[in-house]
Structures are given as structure tokens and as C-alpha cells.
Design a protein around this motif. Structure first.
Motif, PDB file in Angstrom:
ATOM      1  N   GLN A  15      13.747   8.669   0.624  1.00 55.52           N
ATOM      2  CA  GLN A  15      13.395   8.870   1.993  1.00 55.52           C
ATOM      3  C   GLN A  15      14.116   7.383   2.725  1.00 55.52           C
ATOM      4  OE1 GLN A  15       9.284   8.767   2.591  1.00 55.52           O
ATOM      5  NE2 GLN A  15       9.412   8.864   4.903  1.00 55.52           N
ATOM      6  N   ASP A  16      14.862   7.801   3.647  1.00 52.51           N
ATOM      7  CA  ASP A  16      15.584   6.769   4.370  1.00 52.51           C
ATOM      8  C   ASP A  16      15.031   6.533   5.890  1.00 52.51           C
ATOM      9  OD1 ASP A  16      17.648   5.316   5.574  1.00 52.51           O
ATOM     10  OD2 ASP A  16      19.145   5.819   4.159  1.00 52.51           O
ATOM     11  N   SER A  17      14.631   5.355   6.104  1.00 47.56           N
ATOM     12  CA  SER A  17      13.913   5.114   7.231  1.00 47.56           C
ATOM     13  C   SER A  17      15.104   4.931   8.389  1.00 47.56           C
ATOM     14  CB  SER A  17      12.895   4.342   7.419  1.00 47.56           C
ATOM     15  OG  SER A  17      13.475   3.197   6.842  1.00 47.56           O
ATOM     16  N   HIS A  18      16.043   4.376   8.015  1.00 50.65           N
ATOM     17  CA  HIS A  18      17.103   3.792   8.974  1.00 50.65           C
ATOM     18  C   HIS A  18      17.930   5.098   9.461  1.00 50.65           C
ATOM     19  CE1 HIS A  18      15.918  -0.127   8.322  1.00 50.65           C
ATOM     20  NE2 HIS A  18      16.052   0.081   6.880  1.00 50.65           N
ATOM     21  N   GLU A  19      18.372   5.985   8.561  1.00 50.79           N
ATOM     22  CA  GLU A  19      19.139   7.208   8.886  1.00 50.79           C
ATOM     23  C   GLU A  19      18.468   8.311   8.191  1.00 50.79           C
ATOM     24  OE1 GLU A  19      23.462   6.664   9.300  1.00 50.79           O
ATOM     25  OE2 GLU A  19      23.263   5.273   7.399  1.00 50.79           O
ATOM     26  N   PRO A  20      17.331   8.859   8.741  1.00 54.41           N
ATOM     27  CA  PRO A  20      16.465   9.923   8.411  1.00 54.41           C
ATOM     28  C   PRO A  20      17.217  11.135   7.728  1.00 54.41           C
ATOM     29  CG  PRO A  20      15.572   9.172  10.432  1.00 54.41           C
ATOM     30  CD  PRO A  20      16.962   8.531  10.278  1.00 54.41           C
ATOM     31  N   SER A  23      17.657  11.603   3.697  1.00 54.60           N
ATOM     32  CA  SER A  23      16.378  11.522   3.250  1.00 54.60           C
ATOM     33  C   SER A  23      16.279  12.857   2.300  1.00 54.60           C
ATOM     34  CB  SER A  23      15.097  11.438   4.151  1.00 54.60           C
ATOM     35  OG  SER A  23      15.149  10.306   4.637  1.00 54.60           O
ATOM     36  N   LYS A 330       7.385  17.561   6.169  1.00 56.61           N
ATOM     37  CA  LYS A 330       6.731  16.230   5.845  1.00 56.61           C
ATOM     38  C   LYS A 330       7.498  15.471   4.516  1.00 56.61           C
ATOM     39  CE  LYS A 330       2.494  16.334   8.496  1.00 56.61           C
ATOM     40  NZ  LYS A 330       2.821  17.638   9.027  1.00 56.61           N
ATOM     41  N   PRO A 331       7.611  14.472   3.937  1.00 51.89           N
ATOM     42  CA  PRO A 331       8.057  14.016   2.693  1.00 51.89           C
ATOM     43  C   PRO A 331       7.313  14.483   1.737  1.00 51.89           C
ATOM     44  CG  PRO A 331       8.092  12.060   4.443  1.00 51.89           C
ATOM     45  CD  PRO A 331       7.285  13.235   5.008  1.00 51.89           C
ATOM     46  N   HIS A 333       4.672  13.928  -1.282  1.00 53.65           N
ATOM     47  CA  HIS A 333       3.773  13.162  -1.595  1.00 53.65           C
ATOM     48  C   HIS A 333       2.551  13.400  -2.410  1.00 53.65           C
ATOM     49  CE1 HIS A 333       0.603  14.908   0.815  1.00 53.65           C
ATOM     50  NE2 HIS A 333       1.594  15.605   1.665  1.00 53.65           N
ATOM     51  N   GLN A 381       1.067   3.636   0.625  1.00 52.97           N
ATOM     52  CA  GLN A 381       2.625   3.764   0.587  1.00 52.97           C
ATOM     53  C   GLN A 381       3.328   4.840   0.265  1.00 52.97           C
ATOM     54  OE1 GLN A 381       3.638   0.035  -1.619  1.00 52.97           O
ATOM     55  NE2 GLN A 381       3.356  -1.463   0.107  1.00 52.97           N
TER      56      GLN A 381
END
Length: 470
Positions: A15-20, A23, A330-331, A333, A381
Motif C-alpha cells: 500500500q503506497d499512501s503517497h502515490e496510491p 499500491s 479496499k486494501p 486486511h 494499523q
């Protein structure tokens, strides 16, 4: 960092929060829809090596194309042979088709691949030195229906992924006789403007003037805007093929526009060429395209079989989905996160973890025996749906408190009821995701139909799960 990543390539992280768009969960989702769609249309997956003999691309793609002349990663192996990382997928697929004599097993072949391609070019939005393509190759059928099917497959894929505001451009560059007549007319038109053309286009003037129509240089585009149209030079057979294709696309309600300047960038194309563009990608706005390449297989040493295909960049698909706010999954989990208090509880939880996973229930266990607060923080998390703390009392009672992370609500549940309950929870989460996809305001009619079919399957599965406990 002593050894940073080379320029023009990128990592795909869980998962990449800066460049989704980097992900992995988004890539997995898109690739699954790709595979489902390709198989719905009868296409089978093929995988070829990352590198091939350089001559394969020189012969098929064309020595004067930018890909071969400027962009290939070429090296000499220890046997002194020239090898190149594949810059596109059609030539390797055709090589495999010929080498394994697939033409002897059936008259028609429909192949697809999802693979990285390599081109040394200037990095910009949606364009990288290693990029990933979904490509198809339909071999053995020269009918306009085959052209329409391949375009329909690509268009359907984009719709299933929730993309919108797309423009389909089509053209016919005719058969060899059509192109020969047009080639001379184009040269006659360009001759007075030769000195005003870009250096690349001046070089192409004698070798392959049709490629000038594909130039992105503003000077060239201004000149070719008033050039003769290849559509005026089509043979009777090529014109009929193109007219039939347009009727079929209209029948399928696929909107399109004819672009006489569209020739695509590879030498092996003939007759139908097409391209899909999306405004959200900026200057490099092509999201996918392809065309017919009758004669390529024979050129490479195989039988003379008609073929058509396309390629679409997965990077560009995901970037467009995000820019257009298309429905996204959604990611991944865990449904359950277990926290063990003590060695005995850890043994019990470890066995329980195995049973949960064997039943297809994503689960995790805190192996480190951290404090409960730290373990719960980690559970949050990783996005766990539920968390359960297991200690001596829980083991003695064979019962635990299942805490829902989003609400804090606790439910007592026996160990023996845990797996069937969480199976239902997993199905419920799938329903919620499907319902969100169906209810999204951007969802198209085709996308809704697609997810409705999946929903029916899930409902049947849920009935089978619920029946023994109702």
C-alpha cells in the motif's frame, strides 16, 4: 540510500499512501478483472520470456521505428548473441505461436498476456522505462467481426473498471496496395514542407512517410493536418472491411470517431487501427490501442494467418481510475487479529490461526507477545475487522470476546462457532463491497450488470453457509 532504484522504474508496494496507484491491492484487483474479462471473451493466457533475440523486434516492429532505433534495451549475451528486453508483446507472442506450431492444433487462437515491457524513453505521467501491459492477440480470423470483438473486449474492460470520458479513435490504413498509392500522394504533399518538418520526420520521409502522421511534434502536426486522407486511397476490399467495422461498433453501441491521422507507431499494422484516449492523463493521453497485423506471422517464418490485437498500460488504467474517482476496492486486511497472553495461549492461538486460514479466513496473530495495547494498535494499523485477546480464562471457558475494531462492540462467541461466524462475516464484507460498486454514481450499465452477476453467485454461496445455522 546507497543503491536507489534506477530512473524510469518504480516499486509496487502493498500500500503506497503517497502515490496510491503504486499500491499492490489495486494492481491485484485490476489484473483479476482483466483475467475475468479476457476469459469471458474466450482468450487464454500466454507467458513469454523477458528478452528475445534483437532480430525478432527489428523484423516485426520495424528498424526505423522509435522503439527499435532509440528505445530498446539491447545487450550481447555470453554467447555473442544480440538480445533485447521486450519492448512490446505481440512479436514474442507470435514467435511462441510459430515456434510451438500452435497453428496445427486449431484454426483460431485467442491469446492474452499481462507482462512488463521495457523502453528507454523520457519518463513522464503514465510512461515509464518498465511498464506493464495487458495485451491480446486474435489469430486466424480476418473478418470485421473479429476487429469489433477485440475493440469490444477493451471497451468492456474499461467499463467494468468504472472508467468514463473515454474516446475511441479508429482508422483504416488499408492493405499494401492502398498504402502504396497513399504513400506517394503523401510524399507529394509533404515535399514542399520538408524543410519545416522535425528532424525525425525528415528522416522518415523516404523510409516510412506514414509515420510522419503519427508525429507528436507540433510543427509536424500542423503540417499533416491538411494532408491527404488515407481513407480516400483504400481498396474496395479494405473500404468494405472498414465500413462493416463501423456498423458493428454502432450495433454494439460503442461510440467512436474516425481519425484519418491515426496510424499507430509500429510497422506491422494494416487495415484497422484504433486507440482509446483519456483526458486525465495529460499530454500522453493514450490509455490503450492496437490494430490488425495480417502478414506478420508469415514475415516471422510462420503460415500466412490474419491477426489483430491490442495493448493497454496497467499503470495508465489505475491512474485514470484514481483521477476519475472510479470505484476502488479496499486494501486487503485480516478479518481477525488474535492477541495471545502467555505461552499456552500462544499455542492455542497458533493452531486456531491455522484452522482459520485453512477455511479461507484472513487472520493474523501477534507472535511477539507485546503488551496488549501495542498489539491492539498493530491490529488497527493492519485494518483488522475484529480482534480477540486469548488468555487462560478464554481457554478454560472455550469462549472469547470478539471485538469489532470500528465500533468497539464486543460479542461473546464459543471457539467452535468462531470459524462459521467469520465465514459469514467474510461473505458480508464481499456483499458490502459489491453493493458499493453497484450503488456508485459513476457505475455504468455494463459495470452494474457485471457486478450483479457476481452478486448472484455470492448470494448462493451465502445461502449454503447460512442454511446449517438458521
Amino acid at each position: 540510500m546507497k543503491y536507489p532504484i534506477p530512473p524510469g522504474v518504480f516499486d509496487i508496494l502493498p500500500q503506497d499512501s503517497h502515490e496510491p496507484w503504486k499500491s499492490m491491492y489495486l494492481w491485484s484487483y485490476v489484473e483479476q478483472i482483466i483475467r475475468d474479462t479476457a476469459r469471458d471473451y474466450g482468450y487464454q493466457e500466454i507467458r513469454t520470456p523477458l528478452f528475445e533475440r534483437t532480430e525478432l523486434f527489428q523484423r516485426s516492429v520495424g528498424e526505423t521505428t522509435d522503439i527499435v532505433s532509440k528505445e530498446m534495451y539491447t545487450f550481447e549475451d555470453k554467447g555473442g548473441r544480440s538480445m533485447s528486453l521486450r519492448p512490446e508483446g505481440t512479436a514474442p507472442a507470435m514467435r511462441a505461436f510459430i515456434e510451438h506450431q500452435l497453428y496445427t492444433t486449431a484454426p483460431i487462437h485467442k491469446l492474452f498476456y499481462i507482462a512488463p515491457m521495457f523502453r528507454y524513453e523520457r519518463t513522464q505521467a503514465g510512461r515509464y522505462r518498465q511498464h506493464h501491459q495487458f495485451g491480446t492477440e486474435a489469430i486466424g480470423n480476418d473478418s470485421p467481426e473479429q476487429d469489433a470483438e477485440i475493440i469490444d473486449l477493451l471497451y468492456t474492460l474499461y467499463q467494468r473498471l468504472g472508467l468514463k470520458n473515454l474516446s475511441l479513435n479508429i482508422n483504416s490504413i488499408g492493405d499494401p496496395a492502398s498504402r502504396q498509392a497513399f504513400r506517394q500522394a503523401l510524399k507529394d504533399y509533404l515535399q514542399p514542407h520538408l524543410s519545416a518538418l522535425s528532424p525525425d520526420s525528415q528522416n522518415r520521409f523516404e523510409v516510412n512517410p506514414l509515420r510522419i502522421l503519427d508525429s507528436k511534434d507540433p510543427r509536424d502536426r500542423e503540417i499533416v493536418a491538411h494532408a491527404p486522407s488515407i481513407l480516400d486511397f483504400l481498396s474496395e476490399e479494405a473500404r468494405g472491411h472498414f465500413e462493416d467495422l463501423k456498423k458493428l461498433l454502432a450495433q454494439l453501441k460503442i461510440p467512436f470517431q474516425v481519425n484519418p491521422l491515426l496510424v499507430r507507431g509500429l510497422d506491422y499494422y494494416n487495415k484497422t487501427v484504433f486507440e482509446v484516449v483519456a483526458g486525465e492523463l495529460g499530454a500522453q493521453n493514450s490509455i490503450g490501442g492496437g490494430g490488425r497485423y495480417d502478414g506478420l506471422i508469415q514475415t516471422l517464418g510462420g503460415p500466412d494467418l490474419p491477426s489483430i490485437g491490442f495493448g493497454t498500460g496497467i499503470e495508465r488504467i489505475i491512474q485514470t481510475m484514481i483521477n476519475q474517482k472510479a470505484p476502488l476496492p479496499k486494501p486487503e486486511h485480516p478479518i481477525l487479529f488474535l492477541v495471545a497472553l502467555g505461552d499456552e495461549a500462544k499455542k492455542v492461538c497458533f493452531n486456531l490461526l491455522h484452522q482459520l486460514r485453512q477455511q479461507g479466513i484472513p487472520s493474523q496473530l501477534d507472535f511477539s507477545s507485546k503488551k496488549v495495547g501495542k498489539a491492539l494498535q498493530y491490529a488497527d494499523q493492519v485494518g483488522a475487522t475484529y480482534v480477540a485477546v486469548v488468555g487462560d480464562q478464554e481457554i478454560e471457558r472455550q469462549e472469547l470476546d470478539l471485538k469489532e475494531m470500528a465500533t468497539g462492540k464486543k460479542t461473546k462467541i464459543a471457539f467452535e462457532e468462531l470459524i462459521p461466524t467469520l465465514k459469514l462475516e467474510k461473505q458480508g464484507q464481499a456483499f458490502v463491497q459489491l453493493w458499493e460498486d453497484l450503488s456508485a454514481p459513476l457505475a455504468t450499465e455494463r459495470q452494474s450488470q457485471f457486478f450483479a452477476e457476481k452478486l448472484k453467485v455470492s448470494l448462493e454461496q451465502a445461502k449454503n453457509l447460512i442454511a446449517p445455522h438458521s
